[in-house]
Design an enzyme around this catalytic site. Structure first.
Site, PDB file in Angstrom:
ATOM      1  N   GLY A  81       6.180   6.490  -2.389  1.00  0.00           N
ATOM      2  CA  GLY A  81       5.647   5.468  -1.596  1.00  0.00           C
ATOM      3  C   GLY A  81       6.600   4.279  -1.002  1.00  0.00           C
ATOM      4  O   GLY A  81       7.972   4.273  -1.549  1.00  0.00           O
ATOM      5  N   ALA A 105      -0.732   4.633  -5.619  1.00  0.00           N
ATOM      6  CA  ALA A 105      -2.306   4.076  -5.529  1.00  0.00           C
ATOM      7  C   ALA A 105      -2.514   5.049  -4.373  1.00  0.00           C
ATOM      8  O   ALA A 105      -2.061   5.359  -4.368  1.00  0.00           O
ATOM      9  CB  ALA A 105      -2.200   2.476  -5.567  1.00  0.00           C
ATOM     10  N   THR A 123      -4.057   3.612  -1.829  1.00  0.00           N
ATOM     11  CA  THR A 123      -3.961   3.080  -0.680  1.00  0.00           C
ATOM     12  C   THR A 123      -4.992   3.273   0.714  1.00  0.00           C
ATOM     13  O   THR A 123      -4.788   1.735   1.848  1.00  0.00           O
ATOM     14  CB  THR A 123      -2.879   2.852  -0.467  1.00  0.00           C
ATOM     15  OG1 THR A 123      -1.865   3.786  -0.017  1.00  0.00           O
ATOM     16  CG2 THR A 123      -1.718   2.364  -2.047  1.00  0.00           C
ATOM     17  N   THR A 156      -3.259  -5.949  -5.593  1.00  0.00           N
ATOM     18  CA  THR A 156      -3.734  -6.168  -3.732  1.00  0.00           C
ATOM     19  C   THR A 156      -4.277  -7.549  -3.506  1.00  0.00           C
ATOM     20  O   THR A 156      -4.682  -8.324  -4.019  1.00  0.00           O
ATOM     21  CB  THR A 156      -3.960  -5.271  -3.150  1.00  0.00           C
ATOM     22  OG1 THR A 156      -4.198  -5.514  -1.933  1.00  0.00           O
ATOM     23  CG2 THR A 156      -5.604  -4.666  -3.241  1.00  0.00           C
ATOM     24  N   ASP A 157      -3.717  -8.513  -1.830  1.00  0.00           N
ATOM     25  CA  ASP A 157      -4.472  -9.600  -1.799  1.00  0.00           C
ATOM     26  C   ASP A 157      -6.213  -9.072  -0.881  1.00  0.00           C
ATOM     27  O   ASP A 157      -7.083  -9.834  -1.619  1.00  0.00           O
ATOM     28  CB  ASP A 157      -4.303 -10.158  -0.667  1.00  0.00           C
ATOM     29  CG  ASP A 157      -3.967  -8.942   0.484  1.00  0.00           C
ATOM     30  OD1 ASP A 157      -3.342  -7.185   0.080  1.00  0.00           O
ATOM     31  OD2 ASP A 157      -3.834  -9.498   1.757  1.00  0.00           O
ATOM     32  N   TYR A 202     -11.622  -0.159  -1.725  1.00  0.00           N
ATOM     33  CA  TYR A 202     -10.440  -0.074  -2.153  1.00  0.00           C
ATOM     34  C   TYR A 202     -10.135  -1.502  -3.051  1.00  0.00           C
ATOM     35  O   TYR A 202      -9.790  -1.467  -4.604  1.00  0.00           O
ATOM     36  CB  TYR A 202      -9.659  -0.725  -0.794  1.00  0.00           C
ATOM     37  CG  TYR A 202      -8.219  -1.089  -1.079  1.00  0.00           C
ATOM     38  CD1 TYR A 202      -7.337   0.065  -1.958  1.00  0.00           C
ATOM     39  CD2 TYR A 202      -7.441  -2.035  -0.439  1.00  0.00           C
ATOM     40  CE1 TYR A 202      -6.261  -0.375  -2.596  1.00  0.00           C
ATOM     41  CE2 TYR A 202      -5.729  -1.770  -1.476  1.00  0.00           C
ATOM     42  CZ  TYR A 202      -5.572  -1.655  -1.035  1.00  0.00           C
ATOM     43  OH  TYR A 202      -4.040  -1.248  -1.838  1.00  0.00           O
ATOM     44  N   LYS A 215      -8.938  -1.550  -6.963  1.00  0.00           N
ATOM     45  CA  LYS A 215      -7.922  -2.022  -7.947  1.00  0.00           C
ATOM     46  C   LYS A 215      -8.529  -3.245  -8.870  1.00  0.00           C
ATOM     47  O   LYS A 215      -7.497  -3.671  -9.355  1.00  0.00           O
ATOM     48  CB  LYS A 215      -6.933  -2.943  -6.291  1.00  0.00           C
ATOM     49  CG  LYS A 215      -6.750  -1.932  -5.736  1.00  0.00           C
ATOM     50  CD  LYS A 215      -5.598  -1.225  -6.421  1.00  0.00           C
ATOM     51  CE  LYS A 215      -4.419  -1.546  -6.031  1.00  0.00           C
ATOM     52  NZ  LYS A 215      -3.129  -0.624  -6.308  1.00  0.00           N
ATOM     53  N   TRP A 234      -0.081  -7.278   2.271  1.00  0.00           N
ATOM     54  CA  TRP A 234       0.822  -6.957   3.915  1.00  0.00           C
ATOM     55  C   TRP A 234       2.497  -6.170   3.853  1.00  0.00           C
ATOM     56  O   TRP A 234       3.207  -6.560   4.348  1.00  0.00           O
ATOM     57  CB  TRP A 234       1.486  -7.693   4.443  1.00  0.00           C
ATOM     58  CG  TRP A 234      -0.626  -8.220   5.466  1.00  0.00           C
ATOM     59  CD1 TRP A 234      -1.485  -7.886   5.031  1.00  0.00           C
ATOM     60  CD2 TRP A 234      -1.065  -9.109   6.709  1.00  0.00           C
ATOM     61  NE1 TRP A 234      -2.956  -8.123   5.738  1.00  0.00           N
ATOM     62  CE2 TRP A 234      -2.291  -9.030   6.687  1.00  0.00           C
ATOM     63  CE3 TRP A 234       0.404  -9.594   7.222  1.00  0.00           C
ATOM     64  CZ2 TRP A 234      -2.284 -10.042   7.750  1.00  0.00           C
ATOM     65  CZ3 TRP A 234      -1.200 -10.780   8.180  1.00  0.00           C
ATOM     66  CH2 TRP A 234      -1.814 -10.625   8.360  1.00  0.00           C
TER      67      TRP A 234
END
Ligand SMILES: NC(=O)c1ccc[n+]([C@@H]2O[C@H](COP(=O)([O-])OP(=O)(O)OC[C@H]3O[C@@H](n4cnc5c(N)ncnc54)[C@H](OP(=O)(O)O)[C@@H]3O)[C@@H](O)[C@H]2O)c1
Length: 290
Positions: free
Chosen positions: A10, A59, A61, A100-101, A124, A128, A149
């Site tokens: 990835g 993941a 994603t 993740t944010d 998502y 997570k 990002w």
């Protein structure tokens, strides 16, 4: 130090393998080699592997696809990390699991700290967040690293799409009312070894390049850097679009998801470089010769 990376093909995984291959004893498993939706395969592969640190960057994603395949999203993003954490605990290894944010709802207007309550607004994000909780509940010396990002040379992301678009079209647009911080895979790869041995208090750590921007500002800076390096572009200006214009998006996205790096700076003694510097570096390395 023996490092095992799951998700090695990835965007982030490939960067980690490249950065660590001459410094550590690294093994990388791509999707075909370890499928996180096949728990028997995961157990079999990891039982026979020897490692001190397991880094999971695999993941599900695809944010919109998660909305229509929630069971698969939770299986891969929440249940599989639990299994990884349990295997690591039993092998006395450390799991570093990426998140993740998008675990945040985006209602804040200043950077989210590790202590802020996560309230995801998408499948998502929820999957997570459940993965984070499952990793921490398994016990063991594990670490969750939340990033935002992510960009880098190993898989195209927003920045590459914007540059390509500007090379082929006279009109480029990007969303101007959604904010976070771009984060370079190289910077993540360079900061992580500091946490191979020691834990971050509380088990969660935010990492991003410093500062904040909208997607429009991010894209504009990318085009400015390209222009300065002589990369030929048909478009020079990025026009503003509104989040509400994105009628084809299925999942809701947080409008503000900047991650505070105060804890990281305190633990490591280093502040991440600014996002503009990281983006300029990336463009210089990977676009100036094109
Ligand atoms: N990209 C971002 O902007 C961003 C932002 C915040 C957080 N993150 C987090 O950072 C981490 C790395 O993201 P990334 O940008 O490197 O994403 P990516 O390029 O999409 O990489 C994810 C990798 O996981 C693999 N994968 C998907 N399903 C799998 C499964 N069932 N079993 C095994 N492997 C599977 C993918 O393989 P295939 O391609 O073959 O399916 C891909 O190689 C993830 O935890 C992500 O949630 C990313």
């Amino acid at each position: 130090m023996r490092i095992l990376i799951i998700g090695a093909a990835g965007r982030l995984g490939a960067a980690l393998v490249r950065e660590y291959q001459d410094k550590f004893d690294v093994t990388g498993f791509n999707h075909a080699q370890v499928d996180l939706s096949n728990f028997d395969q995961v157990r079999e592969k990891l039982d026979s592997a020897n490692f001190d640190v397991l880094i999971n960057v695999a993941a599900f994603t695809k944010v919109d696809l998660c909305e229509v395949q929630p069971e698969e999203a939770f299986h891969v993003n929440a249940e599989a990390p639990r299994l990884l954490a349990e295997i690591c605990r039993d092998k006395n290894a450390r799991l570093i699991h990426f998140s993740t944010d998008y675990v945040f709802d985006g209602e804040k207007r200043e950077p989210y700290t590790e202590k802020d309550e996560a309230k995801p607004i998408s499948v998502y994000g929820a999957s997570k967040l459940a993965g984070e909780a499952n990793v921490l509940a398994a016990g063991g010396d594990h670490l969750i690293v939340r990033v935002s990002w992510v960009f880098g040379p190993d898989r195209t992301s927003f920045i590459d799409a914007m540059i390509k678009h500007a090379q082929e079209n006279e009109k480029v647009e990007a969303i101007a009312d959604k904010f976070s911080a771009p984060t370079y895979t190289l910077d993540i790869a360079q900061m992580l070894p500091c946490f191979f041995n020691s834990n971050a208090d509380g088990g969660i750590l935010h990492f991003a390049n410093v500062g904040e921007c909208s997607w429009q500002q991010y894209a504009q800076w990318a085009l400015d850097c390209c222009h300065r390096l002589g990369v030929s572009l048909k478009a020079r200006m990025v026009r503003a679009r509104k989040l509400n214009d994105m009628a084809n998006w299925i999942a809701r996205r947080p409008v503000y998801s900047v991650l505070s790096t105060v804890k990281y700076a305190k633990l490591s003694g280093i502040s991440p470089r600014a996002w503009r510097e990281a983006v300029a570096d990336y463009i210089k390395r990977f676009y100036s010769a094109k």
